[in-house]
Design a protein around this motif. Sequence first.
Motif, PDB file in Angstrom:
ATOM      1  N   ARG A 136     -15.109  -9.525  10.372  1.00  0.00           N
ATOM      2  CA  ARG A 136     -15.270  -9.033   9.008  1.00  0.00           C
ATOM      3  C   ARG A 136     -15.208  -7.513   9.053  1.00  0.00           C
ATOM      4  O   ARG A 136     -16.074  -6.851   9.623  1.00  0.00           O
ATOM      5  N   LEU A 137     -14.138  -6.959   8.459  1.00  0.00           N
ATOM      6  CA  LEU A 137     -13.873  -5.531   8.531  1.00  0.00           C
ATOM      7  C   LEU A 137     -13.698  -4.973   7.120  1.00  0.00           C
ATOM      8  O   LEU A 137     -13.336  -5.686   6.190  1.00  0.00           O
ATOM      9  N   ARG A 138     -13.946  -3.670   6.998  1.00  0.00           N
ATOM     10  CA  ARG A 138     -13.744  -3.003   5.713  1.00  0.00           C
ATOM     11  C   ARG A 138     -12.296  -2.511   5.640  1.00  0.00           C
ATOM     12  O   ARG A 138     -11.814  -1.840   6.538  1.00  0.00           O
ATOM     13  N   ILE A 139     -11.631  -2.876   4.550  1.00  0.00           N
ATOM     14  CA  ILE A 139     -10.243  -2.476   4.359  1.00  0.00           C
ATOM     15  C   ILE A 139     -10.216  -1.138   3.627  1.00  0.00           C
ATOM     16  O   ILE A 139     -10.691  -1.024   2.497  1.00  0.00           O
ATOM     17  N   CYS A 140      -9.672  -0.125   4.301  1.00  0.00           N
ATOM     18  CA  CYS A 140      -9.585   1.217   3.732  1.00  0.00           C
ATOM     19  C   CYS A 140      -8.110   1.576   3.529  1.00  0.00           C
ATOM     20  O   CYS A 140      -7.249   1.158   4.310  1.00  0.00           O
ATOM     21  N   SER A 141      -7.840   2.337   2.516  1.00  0.00           N
ATOM     22  CA  SER A 141      -6.456   2.676   2.201  1.00  0.00           C
ATOM     23  C   SER A 141      -6.201   4.166   2.375  1.00  0.00           C
ATOM     24  O   SER A 141      -7.108   4.998   2.216  1.00  0.00           O
ATOM     25  N   VAL A 142      -4.960   4.471   2.715  1.00  0.00           N
ATOM     26  CA  VAL A 142      -4.518   5.861   2.872  1.00  0.00           C
ATOM     27  C   VAL A 142      -3.175   5.994   2.148  1.00  0.00           C
ATOM     28  O   VAL A 142      -2.130   5.610   2.683  1.00  0.00           O
ATOM     29  N   PRO A 143      -3.145   6.524   0.913  1.00  0.00           N
ATOM     30  CA  PRO A 143      -1.867   6.737   0.217  1.00  0.00           C
ATOM     31  C   PRO A 143      -1.144   7.959   0.797  1.00  0.00           C
ATOM     32  O   PRO A 143      -1.735   9.041   0.927  1.00  0.00           O
ATOM     33  N   VAL A 144       0.114   7.760   1.176  1.00  0.00           N
ATOM     34  CA  VAL A 144       0.916   8.862   1.729  1.00  0.00           C
ATOM     35  C   VAL A 144       2.341   8.734   1.202  1.00  0.00           C
ATOM     36  O   VAL A 144       2.789   7.643   0.837  1.00  0.00           O
ATOM     37  N   PRO A 145       3.092   9.822   1.167  1.00  0.00           N
ATOM     38  CA  PRO A 145       4.500   9.743   0.764  1.00  0.00           C
ATOM     39  C   PRO A 145       5.278   8.808   1.685  1.00  0.00           C
ATOM     40  O   PRO A 145       4.979   8.692   2.878  1.00  0.00           O
ATOM     41  N   HIS A 146       6.281   8.153   1.143  1.00  0.00           N
ATOM     42  CA  HIS A 146       7.069   7.207   1.936  1.00  0.00           C
ATOM     43  C   HIS A 146       7.615   7.846   3.213  1.00  0.00           C
ATOM     44  O   HIS A 146       7.618   7.216   4.280  1.00  0.00           O
ATOM     45  N   ALA A 147       8.044   9.082   3.138  1.00  0.00           N
ATOM     46  CA  ALA A 147       8.713   9.727   4.269  1.00  0.00           C
ATOM     47  C   ALA A 147       7.792   9.893   5.474  1.00  0.00           C
ATOM     48  O   ALA A 147       8.263   9.932   6.619  1.00  0.00           O
ATOM     49  N   SER A 148       6.501  10.011   5.242  1.00  0.00           N
ATOM     50  CA  SER A 148       5.573  10.245   6.358  1.00  0.00           C
ATOM     51  C   SER A 148       4.776   9.005   6.740  1.00  0.00           C
ATOM     52  O   SER A 148       3.998   9.044   7.698  1.00  0.00           O
ATOM     53  N   ALA A 149       4.968   7.899   6.023  1.00  0.00           N
ATOM     54  CA  ALA A 149       4.144   6.707   6.255  1.00  0.00           C
ATOM     55  C   ALA A 149       4.364   6.109   7.644  1.00  0.00           C
ATOM     56  O   ALA A 149       3.413   5.738   8.330  1.00  0.00           O
ATOM     57  N   GLY A 150       5.627   6.007   8.065  1.00  0.00           N
ATOM     58  CA  GLY A 150       5.920   5.391   9.352  1.00  0.00           C
ATOM     59  C   GLY A 150       5.302   6.145  10.514  1.00  0.00           C
ATOM     60  O   GLY A 150       4.699   5.547  11.414  1.00  0.00           O
ATOM     61  N   ARG A 151       5.437   7.476  10.492  1.00  0.00           N
ATOM     62  CA  ARG A 151       4.855   8.279  11.574  1.00  0.00           C
ATOM     63  C   ARG A 151       3.347   8.133  11.609  1.00  0.00           C
ATOM     64  O   ARG A 151       2.743   7.934  12.674  1.00  0.00           O
ATOM     65  N   LEU A 152       2.689   8.195  10.433  1.00  0.00           N
ATOM     66  CA  LEU A 152       1.235   8.107  10.396  1.00  0.00           C
ATOM     67  C   LEU A 152       0.760   6.732  10.856  1.00  0.00           C
ATOM     68  O   LEU A 152      -0.210   6.627  11.620  1.00  0.00           O
ATOM     69  N   GLU A 153       1.454   5.693  10.430  1.00  0.00           N
ATOM     70  CA  GLU A 153       1.045   4.347  10.854  1.00  0.00           C
ATOM     71  C   GLU A 153       1.153   4.208  12.372  1.00  0.00           C
ATOM     72  O   GLU A 153       0.250   3.648  13.019  1.00  0.00           O
ATOM     73  N   ASN A 154       2.235   4.708  12.953  1.00  0.00           N
ATOM     74  CA  ASN A 154       2.382   4.633  14.411  1.00  0.00           C
ATOM     75  C   ASN A 154       1.279   5.394  15.131  1.00  0.00           C
ATOM     76  O   ASN A 154       0.746   4.939  16.158  1.00  0.00           O
ATOM     77  N   GLU A 155       0.917   6.553  14.611  1.00  0.00           N
ATOM     78  CA  GLU A 155      -0.124   7.349  15.250  1.00  0.00           C
ATOM     79  C   GLU A 155      -1.493   6.676  15.128  1.00  0.00           C
ATOM     80  O   GLU A 155      -2.308   6.723  16.065  1.00  0.00           O
ATOM     81  N   LEU A 156      -1.751   6.043  14.003  1.00  0.00           N
ATOM     82  CA  LEU A 156      -3.024   5.330  13.837  1.00  0.00           C
ATOM     83  C   LEU A 156      -3.083   4.112  14.755  1.00  0.00           C
ATOM     84  O   LEU A 156      -4.128   3.830  15.362  1.00  0.00           O
ATOM     85  N   ARG A 157      -1.981   3.387  14.874  1.00  0.00           N
ATOM     86  CA  ARG A 157      -1.947   2.246  15.802  1.00  0.00           C
ATOM     87  C   ARG A 157      -2.171   2.718  17.235  1.00  0.00           C
ATOM     88  O   ARG A 157      -2.909   2.091  18.011  1.00  0.00           O
ATOM     89  N   ALA A 158      -1.509   3.824  17.594  1.00  0.00           N
ATOM     90  CA  ALA A 158      -1.661   4.359  18.946  1.00  0.00           C
ATOM     91  C   ALA A 158      -3.100   4.781  19.220  1.00  0.00           C
ATOM     92  O   ALA A 158      -3.558   4.738  20.369  1.00  0.00           O
ATOM     93  N   ALA A 159      -3.814   5.165  18.169  1.00  0.00           N
ATOM     94  CA  ALA A 159      -5.217   5.557  18.320  1.00  0.00           C
ATOM     95  C   ALA A 159      -6.151   4.351  18.370  1.00  0.00           C
ATOM     96  O   ALA A 159      -7.365   4.525  18.520  1.00  0.00           O
ATOM     97  N   GLY A 160      -5.593   3.147  18.233  1.00  0.00           N
ATOM     98  CA  GLY A 160      -6.395   1.942  18.378  1.00  0.00           C
ATOM     99  C   GLY A 160      -6.878   1.312  17.085  1.00  0.00           C
ATOM    100  O   GLY A 160      -7.654   0.355  17.120  1.00  0.00           O
ATOM    101  N   TYR A 161      -6.409   1.816  15.954  1.00  0.00           N
ATOM    102  CA  TYR A 161      -6.858   1.259  14.678  1.00  0.00           C
ATOM    103  C   TYR A 161      -6.086  -0.018  14.343  1.00  0.00           C
ATOM    104  O   TYR A 161      -4.890  -0.133  14.622  1.00  0.00           O
ATOM    105  N   VAL A 162      -6.798  -0.978  13.738  1.00  0.00           N
ATOM    106  CA  VAL A 162      -6.185  -2.230  13.292  1.00  0.00           C
ATOM    107  C   VAL A 162      -5.606  -2.009  11.899  1.00  0.00           C
ATOM    108  O   VAL A 162      -6.321  -1.592  10.975  1.00  0.00           O
TER     109      VAL A 162
END
Length: 216
Positions: A136-162
């Motif tokens: 049971r986890l808290r779902i948090c959102s991060v609105p970002v421009p489309h152009a930067s979404a892919g990079r940010l998602e990869n960096e968050l995954r690399a940091a261990g975030y689900v």
Amino acid sequence: MAAGGGFRHELEIRRSRFITVLQRTPDEDSARSLVSRLRREFHDARHHCSAFVLGPDRGVQRSNDDGEPSGTAGIPMLEALLKRETAPGVTDLSDVAAVVVRYFGGILLGAGGLVRAYSESVSSALDSAPLVRRQRLRICSVPVPHASAGRLENELRAAGYVMAGPSYDAQMTVLRLALPDDTAGLAQAADRVAALTAGTAALLAGESEWIDVAIS
């Protein structure tokens, strides 16, 4: 284990075929429905032995030898489920049913041989099955421009975030993080988002949900 239509694995032991089917089952009715469905599918098999474990505290445990000598099939299958480690030293596998369909090959295995065969059938299937940890986890959102979404998602995954599935609107991609519901963890994630985006994006806390997290 992961949701879906079930996982299958087959062994041949002294000419007998042992077909193991594992399926995520939230309640006894769904576990028994699996057995009934496999009886219809493998209608010409001699045995359809089963075991299942249900509940967060594994309070529901059932097994059935289906015509094999008492204690040689269902109980070894149940023990294989109960003893499966999902992490070093952690035996908490639950909400899963196992059915082993046996086609007799003409060679008697004896009581000891049957115990080993049914236990090995379930254990071997679990070795390859896609297991998940339900949290049971808290779902948090991060609105970002489309152009930067892919990079940010990869960096968050690399940091261990689900990461949960993103959503989109005309201008923004909304990334979704599944985080432990504690103040320190949320604050740390907010700081990480701010650092990765030079303060241009913020973490917005949402509701808690049950999330499947893959077990590596």
